[in-house]
Design an enzyme around this catalytic site. Structure first.
Site, PDB file in Angstrom:
ATOM      1  N   LYS A  33      -9.199  67.700  -2.144  1.00 50.40           N
ATOM      2  CA  LYS A  33      -9.316  68.486  -0.913  1.00 50.40           C
ATOM      3  C   LYS A  33     -10.157  67.762   0.115  1.00 50.40           C
ATOM      4  CE  LYS A  33      -9.236  72.755  -3.600  1.00 50.40           C
ATOM      5  NZ  LYS A  33     -10.113  73.823  -4.088  1.00 50.40           N
ATOM      6  N   HIS A  56     -19.882  45.914 -14.868  1.00 50.33           N
ATOM      7  CA  HIS A  56     -19.579  46.884 -15.916  1.00 50.33           C
ATOM      8  C   HIS A  56     -20.586  46.610 -17.029  1.00 50.33           C
ATOM      9  CE1 HIS A  56     -17.682  49.598 -18.502  1.00 50.33           C
ATOM     10  NE2 HIS A  56     -16.482  49.089 -18.623  1.00 50.33           N
ATOM     11  N   ARG A  73     -17.859  55.768 -12.505  1.00 52.01           N
ATOM     12  CA  ARG A  73     -16.900  54.676 -12.294  1.00 52.01           C
ATOM     13  C   ARG A  73     -16.211  54.899 -10.956  1.00 52.01           C
ATOM     14  NH1 ARG A  73     -12.558  52.080 -16.313  1.00 52.01           N
ATOM     15  NH2 ARG A  73     -14.500  51.147 -16.969  1.00 52.01           N
ATOM     16  N   ARG A  85     -10.987  54.280 -22.777  1.00 52.08           N
ATOM     17  CA  ARG A  85     -12.011  53.937 -23.766  1.00 52.08           C
ATOM     18  C   ARG A  85     -13.413  54.136 -23.243  1.00 52.08           C
ATOM     19  NH1 ARG A  85      -9.499  48.914 -25.466  1.00 52.08           N
ATOM     20  NH2 ARG A  85      -7.819  49.775 -24.240  1.00 52.08           N
ATOM     21  N   THR A  86     -13.680  53.764 -21.990  1.00 54.62           N
ATOM     22  CA  THR A  86     -15.052  53.866 -21.504  1.00 54.62           C
ATOM     23  C   THR A  86     -15.499  55.326 -21.417  1.00 54.62           C
ATOM     24  OG1 THR A  86     -14.700  51.855 -20.238  1.00 54.62           O
ATOM     25  CG2 THR A  86     -16.634  53.137 -19.697  1.00 54.62           C
TER      26      THR A  86
END
Lengths: 325, 188
Positions: A82, A132, A104, A54-55
């Protein structure tokens, strides 16, 4: 302020400004063509080191509705596999010319570091257990829409406070707007120190529930249950879940909130989640206009509060275009 | 407009100092009464006509114009308000924030839209408004009513209904408010 890293950066005035502007973007979202050209030519990159539906979708929808271009960076398909460091990744992406990074990460503080390294505006979309901020802003908007204001409202945040970035941002935002916040959780799910938190603590949801305007339930993070912080989920539900019986004792005006994704039957009963006083889908719906407001304030508005003090507008350009109607 | 003009003109948010008054409140009423008749004459009545006031200065004028039209033709016209902040071409050059939430609770397809603003200056606000309107449907035509046309256009835009043509210097500010129309400048 040119980044949104913590609710603390915004303060009461900043939160109010975001919520005020959100009204305009709610109207835009309701149009037949829910799109404005305000950030045309800007590029917004979502840099997600943790899973999110959702975010990330909400930020990308917000950016597109402002006319900005979006790029998505997801760890599983990138050079992080990598062994590329966060710093190299950020600098590589910025070299392509971006205006905002939505970050995030599973560790607290990564967005702050990214903001120090880079040249673009950084928005914290969740860092570890820390914050948040856009979730808190959309929660404030949702409460204000339903209850008129947060001033003097009694809000309980129930559940796994310890591991919750949503709880930290929401405590700051709710109290900044004048609400009274009670944290309800077993002692094992509270942070080791609550010193300086402007909250009261309760271990008894049945006692707290009678005076609530908002019951805010947090997700029981099953993946963290290895720590054995609660004996069983069933026991947790018995003591702290919003069951049908408990929900019936909420005052009539009270609303039920959850940041999602829900564990139906654990922290919230399925019937309670679908009841008319549950505003969980409103929260999701407000995510897009709130994030449009944040992106516009950071990238376009020139609002004094959000002015990029270390990135001054070209004074010559401003002088040249002196008077306009 | 005066408020918008002050906000986007350095010194941002300065205080308006009036030098002279060019229209009294009664003059504004009389000009609106004439403009109302012109709207009816041009459109052979008021079929499909809707009014949209631009935030913030155009909104009260659109309301007054609607009152006059109701008195003359006994019709309640759909009345909307539009904030063009997100459509401006100077986003990023100066502070641009909406003053109010846009409110157009009707479909514009096949309507004759009369945009109402207080002062017509560079024409950039109207360009932004035309851009915004296309997101609400496809009007049959768009007409522009302004209380003051002060010149200095930067785009090929002209008004259809004008309260008063007012020659100005570029650095002057025109203020339309409860005291009428005043000419002056902003100072910090």
């Amino acid at each position: 302020m040119r980044h949104l890293l913590s609710i603390a950066d915004l303060g009461t005035d900043g939160i109010e400004e975001v919520l005020r502007l959100t009204d305009s973007f709610v109207e835009v979202s309701e149009r037949a063509i829910p799109k404005v050209p305000a950030l045309r030519g800007k590029t917004v990159v979502s840099l997600f080191y943790e899973d999110s539906t959702r975010t990330r979708l909400s930020f990308e929808t917000a950016a597109r509705r402002l006319g900005a271009d979006t790029m998505t960076f997801s760890v599983t398909t990138s050079s992080v596999k990598k062994g590329e460091s966060v710093r190299d990744t950020v600098q590589t992406i910025e070299a392509m010319g971006v205006d905002a990074l939505v970050v995030r990460h599973g560790s607290a503080g990564v967005p702050f570091q990214v903001a120090r390294w880079g040249t673009s505006a950084v928005i914290n979309a969740g860092d570890g257990w820390h914050e948040h901020p856009t979730q808190a802003l959309l929660d404030c908007y949702t409460i204000r829409e339903r209850l008129g204001s947060l001033e003097g409202r009694h809000i309980a945040i129930v559940g796994d406070i310890k591991h919750s970035r949503v709880a930290r941002s929401n405590v700051l935002a709710f109290t900044a707007l004048g609400a009274e916040v009670t944290l309800v959780a077993p002692p094992t799910l509270l942070p080791s120190s609550l010193e300086g938190w402007p909250v009261t603590v309760s271990h008894d949801l049945d006692d707290t529930i009678k005076s609530l305007d908002v019951a805010y339930l947090l997700r029981m993070q099953r993946e963290r249950m290895t720590e054995a912080l609660v004996p069983t989920l069933r026991e947790y539900t018995a003591g702290y879940g919003l069951t049908v019986a408990r929900a019936a004792r909420l005052p009539d005006r009270a609303i039920v909130m959850h940041p999602g994704p829900m564990n139906r039957g654990v922290e919230i009963a399925p019937e309670v989640a679908d009841a008319p006083n549950a505003v969980i889908l409103d929260q999701v719906a407000h995510g897009v206009p709130v994030r449009m407001a944040v992106l516009f304030l950071l990238l376009g508005s020139g609002s004094e509060m959000f002015a990029a003090s270390d990135r001054p507008a070209d004074p010559a350009a401003v002088e040249e275009e002196v008077v306009r109607g | 407009m005066a408020e918008r003009e002050r906000r986007i003109t350095p010194p941002y948010g300065g205080v308006f100092h009036a030098r002279s008054r060019v229209m009294s409140p009664d003059d504004i009423q009389r000009a609106l009464w004439r403009m109302a008749h012109e709207v009816i004459e041009r459109n052979h009545g008021l079929d499909n006509v809707v009014l949209i006031g631009l935030q913030t200065g155009g909104v009260p004028l659109a309301g007054l114009l609607a009152d006059d039209l109701r008195q003359i033709e006994d019709i309640e016209l759909p009345l909307g308000t539009l904030d063009v902040a997100f459509y401006r071409d100077d986003i990023g050059l100066r502070p641009v924030l909406p003053e109010a939430v846009t409110d157009i609770p009707f479909d514009l397809s096949n309507k004759i839209v009369v945009l109402v603003d207080d002062v017509l200056f560079t024409g950039r606000t109207i360009r932004a408004a035309l851009d915004a309107l296309t997101d609400f449907g496809r009007p049959r035509s768009v007409q522009l009513a302004v209380m003051i046309d002060r010149g200095h256009r930067e785009l090929p835009i002209r008004p259809d209904y004008v309260g008063k043509n007012l020659p100005t210097r570029r650095d002057e500010v025109v203020n339309v408010g409860p005291l009428g129309v005043e000419l002056g400048e902003t100072r910090k």
